[in-house]
Design a protein around this motif. Structure first.
Motif, PDB file in Angstrom:
ATOM      1  N   LEU A 172       0.600  -1.045  -0.024  1.00 59.41           N
ATOM      2  CA  LEU A 172       0.035  -0.081   0.007  1.00 59.41           C
ATOM      3  C   LEU A 172       1.013   1.129  -0.034  1.00 59.41           C
ATOM      4  CD1 LEU A 172      -2.651  -1.161   2.687  1.00 59.41           C
ATOM      5  CD2 LEU A 172      -2.678  -1.279   0.227  1.00 59.41           C
ATOM      6  N   VAL A 173       0.633   1.768  -1.013  1.00 58.34           N
ATOM      7  CA  VAL A 173       1.867   2.948  -1.136  1.00 58.34           C
ATOM      8  C   VAL A 173       1.045   4.601  -0.758  1.00 58.34           C
ATOM      9  CG1 VAL A 173       3.216   4.456  -2.719  1.00 58.34           C
ATOM     10  CG2 VAL A 173       3.061   1.917  -2.791  1.00 58.34           C
ATOM     11  N   GLU A 174       1.241   5.280   0.134  1.00 55.36           N
ATOM     12  CA  GLU A 174       0.712   6.633   0.182  1.00 55.36           C
ATOM     13  C   GLU A 174       1.328   7.453  -0.218  1.00 55.36           C
ATOM     14  OE1 GLU A 174       0.300   4.153   4.573  1.00 55.36           O
ATOM     15  OE2 GLU A 174       1.862   4.699   3.208  1.00 55.36           O
ATOM     16  N   GLY A 175       0.505   8.609  -0.379  1.00 52.46           N
ATOM     17  CA  GLY A 175       1.214   9.956  -0.954  1.00 52.46           C
ATOM     18  C   GLY A 175       0.440  11.046  -0.429  1.00 52.46           C
ATOM     19  N   GLY A 176       0.873  12.397  -0.621  1.00 48.71           N
ATOM     20  CA  GLY A 176      -0.001  13.488  -0.468  1.00 48.71           C
ATOM     21  C   GLY A 176       0.750  14.053   0.918  1.00 48.71           C
ATOM     22  N   GLY A 177       1.299  13.402   1.662  1.00 42.75           N
ATOM     23  CA  GLY A 177       1.896  14.362   3.050  1.00 42.75           C
ATOM     24  C   GLY A 177       2.416  15.365   2.783  1.00 42.75           C
ATOM     25  N   GLY A 178       2.861  16.247   3.908  1.00 43.09           N
ATOM     26  CA  GLY A 178       3.442  17.430   3.745  1.00 43.09           C
ATOM     27  C   GLY A 178       3.380  18.341   4.990  1.00 43.09           C
ATOM     28  N   SER A 179       3.769  19.499   4.782  1.00 46.38           N
ATOM     29  CA  SER A 179       3.570  20.593   5.855  1.00 46.38           C
ATOM     30  C   SER A 179       2.685  21.547   5.429  1.00 46.38           C
ATOM     31  CB  SER A 179       5.111  21.146   6.158  1.00 46.38           C
ATOM     32  OG  SER A 179       6.155  20.387   6.629  1.00 46.38           O
ATOM     33  N   VAL A 180       1.921  22.106   6.457  1.00 43.37           N
ATOM     34  CA  VAL A 180       0.808  23.172   6.053  1.00 43.37           C
ATOM     35  C   VAL A 180       0.719  23.897   7.417  1.00 43.37           C
ATOM     36  CG1 VAL A 180      -0.913  21.393   6.744  1.00 43.37           C
ATOM     37  CG2 VAL A 180      -1.351  23.446   5.129  1.00 43.37           C
ATOM     38  N   GLN A 181       0.251  25.104   7.204  1.00 42.02           N
ATOM     39  CA  GLN A 181      -0.161  25.928   8.474  1.00 42.02           C
ATOM     40  C   GLN A 181      -1.614  25.566   8.864  1.00 42.02           C
ATOM     41  OE1 GLN A 181       1.324  28.682   9.730  1.00 42.02           O
ATOM     42  NE2 GLN A 181       3.331  27.804   8.581  1.00 42.02           N
TER      43      GLN A 181
END
Length: 123
Positions: free
Chosen positions: A4-13
């Motif tokens: 299962l390959v996740e994506g779309g994470g990151g840093s946000v305010q």
């Protein structure tokens, strides 16, 4: 063994939005209920959201209800988690997982897990 390959994470305010995705390596997507879990630093893994095989039923943790939306596109073989109104307490590694059941909120009922994607929300 499925990946299962996740994506779309990151840093946000705080107050911002992110959309996570999860794609399995096999095509038996519609045979499984899917879910998202998360683990914050120093805390246990916790349930976030789940969706049934054909997307007709969903379940959410109280902490994300009204802010997060789980969905799936069986034609594209992809699971999504739309996260709006993000808060610093949403900071965690997010994992997608699948269960042989139609819908489950219980960690022990999921038997395949992704590698996780980091979500960081700054205040």
């Amino acid at each position: 063994q499925v990946l299962l390959v996740e994506g779309g994470g990151g840093s946000v305010q705080a107050g911002g939005s992110l959309r996570l995705s999860c794609a399995p390596s096999d095509r038996a997507f519609v045979n499984y209920g899917m879910g998202w879990f998360r683990q914050a630093p120093g805390k246990e893994l916790e349930f976030v959201a789940a969706v049934s095989r054909y997307g007709g039923s969903t379940s959410y943790a109280d902490s994300v209800l009204g802010r997060f939306t789980i969905s799936r596109d069986n034609a594209k073989i992809t699971l999504y988690l739309q996260m709006d109104g993000l808060k610093p307490e949403d900071t965690a590694v997010y994992y997608c997982a699948r269960t042989a059941l139609n819908l489950s909120t219980k960690r022990a009922e999921y038997n395949s897990w992704g590698q996780g994607t980091q979500v960081t929300v700054a205040s």
